[in-house]
Write a protein that holds these residues in place. Sequence first.
Motif, PDB file in Angstrom:
ATOM      1  N   ASN A  83       0.830  -1.215   0.000  1.00 41.45           N
ATOM      2  CA  ASN A  83       0.000   0.000   0.000  1.00 41.45           C
ATOM      3  C   ASN A  83       0.860   1.259   0.000  1.00 41.45           C
ATOM      4  N   ALA A  84       1.979   1.197   0.717  1.00 42.94           N
ATOM      5  CA  ALA A  84       2.894   2.344   0.728  1.00 42.94           C
ATOM      6  C   ALA A  84       3.491   2.561  -0.666  1.00 42.94           C
ATOM      7  N   LEU A  85       3.768   1.455  -1.358  1.00 46.01           N
ATOM      8  CA  LEU A  85       4.312   1.557  -2.718  1.00 46.01           C
ATOM      9  C   LEU A  85       3.287   2.188  -3.660  1.00 46.01           C
ATOM     10  N   ILE A  86       2.032   1.834  -3.465  1.00 47.45           N
ATOM     11  CA  ILE A  86       0.977   2.427  -4.293  1.00 47.45           C
ATOM     12  C   ILE A  86       0.879   3.928  -4.049  1.00 47.45           C
ATOM     13  N   GLU A  87       0.999   4.343  -2.796  1.00 47.34           N
ATOM     14  CA  GLU A  87       0.919   5.767  -2.463  1.00 47.34           C
ATOM     15  C   GLU A  87       2.085   6.562  -3.070  1.00 47.34           C
ATOM     16  N   GLN A  88       3.213   5.930  -3.233  1.00 41.01           N
ATOM     17  CA  GLN A  88       4.404   6.605  -3.756  1.00 41.01           C
ATOM     18  C   GLN A  88       4.451   6.641  -5.289  1.00 41.01           C
ATOM     19  N   ALA A  89       3.490   6.027  -5.927  1.00 43.11           N
ATOM     20  CA  ALA A  89       3.509   5.953  -7.397  1.00 43.11           C
ATOM     21  C   ALA A  89       3.428   7.337  -8.021  1.00 43.11           C
ATOM     22  N   PRO A  90       4.207   7.616  -9.079  1.00 43.79           N
ATOM     23  CA  PRO A  90       4.142   8.925  -9.775  1.00 43.79           C
ATOM     24  C   PRO A  90       2.757   9.147 -10.363  1.00 43.79           C
ATOM     25  N   LYS A  91       2.303  10.386 -10.318  1.00 39.86           N
ATOM     26  CA  LYS A  91       0.956  10.703 -10.778  1.00 39.86           C
ATOM     27  C   LYS A  91       0.921  11.196 -12.236  1.00 39.86           C
ATOM     28  N   GLY A  92       2.072  11.440 -12.830  1.00 34.98           N
ATOM     29  CA  GLY A  92       2.072  12.075 -14.157  1.00 34.98           C
ATOM     30  C   GLY A  92       2.054  11.130 -15.335  1.00 34.98           C
TER      31      GLY A  92
END
Length: 302
Positions: A253-262
Amino acid sequence: MSAKKQVVVRLDGKGKRENTNKSGHIHVNKKNVSEEIAATEESSHNQIHTFARNYDTSTISSSTAKKQTTFHMFKPIIIAIISALTIGSIMGFVLLKIIVNFDNNLNGTPAVAMPIEGEEKGKDDNQGNASKVDTSHYMLDSMSAFVLQGGVFSSIANAEAESGKFVEQGYAPVIWEKDNQFYLLVTMRRSKEDLQSDINSLKEKGIEVYAKDWQTSEKEVALTKEEYDWVVSFQEQWNLSLESGSLDEETWNALIEQAPKGSTELNSFVTQMEELLTSKENTEIVLLNLWNSLDSVVSTGQ
């Protein structure tokens, strides 16, 4: 015979009558004759004599006819040359005009700024996603694991039809497209020995399968530095989960939160991650699906 006879004397074409005596002598008035001779000589000096030249008319006619024949022979050629020069000049002028206008149009077109590494573009007003303008080429590490392969097919329809019998046995097969073929992968383990129990169970039910070392090779991809770092973190977490045989929910879940948004591609991949991690599938099937999805993303973005 005493009668006098008249004698006509012509001087300069003019007749002059003189009298003759009986003895036959001509009586000439010397004074008159001298005056007439003098007048005649004076007239002849003042007169401009005309000289006539005889021409060979046959030669002239022949020469004129030859010139006319030669002219008529070359007349079409001369006309063709003149026409070609005229048309060529007109076409050259037209083409020059077109080329000049084309160059002007090109020069008048606003220049499109090329992406430069290190520069960032503002967020899109409609989607709120930033365009990738600072991408670079990076090498992603290869990934590997042992899979249980249920067949190779030339069409996805055949692969889906064959997957039905594995679904009946409690599996959730993954159809992986590779090299224009569709591989039916039933499950995945960290070693070949870990797959032996599944092989034996399926063979007892008359289903042929075999273990295979499945790999994705090292790939060069165009990503931003942020995207590359995140994908590397994903690969590390994936290997740890495969080794342990379990999914650490907090870490994922932490990895998902850190995913780039662009990135549109990575956004879609992250969405699949969320769906798979909340599903009821076992660890191996989740990891196999994530692996397949990542390979599709990086292959598209090359």
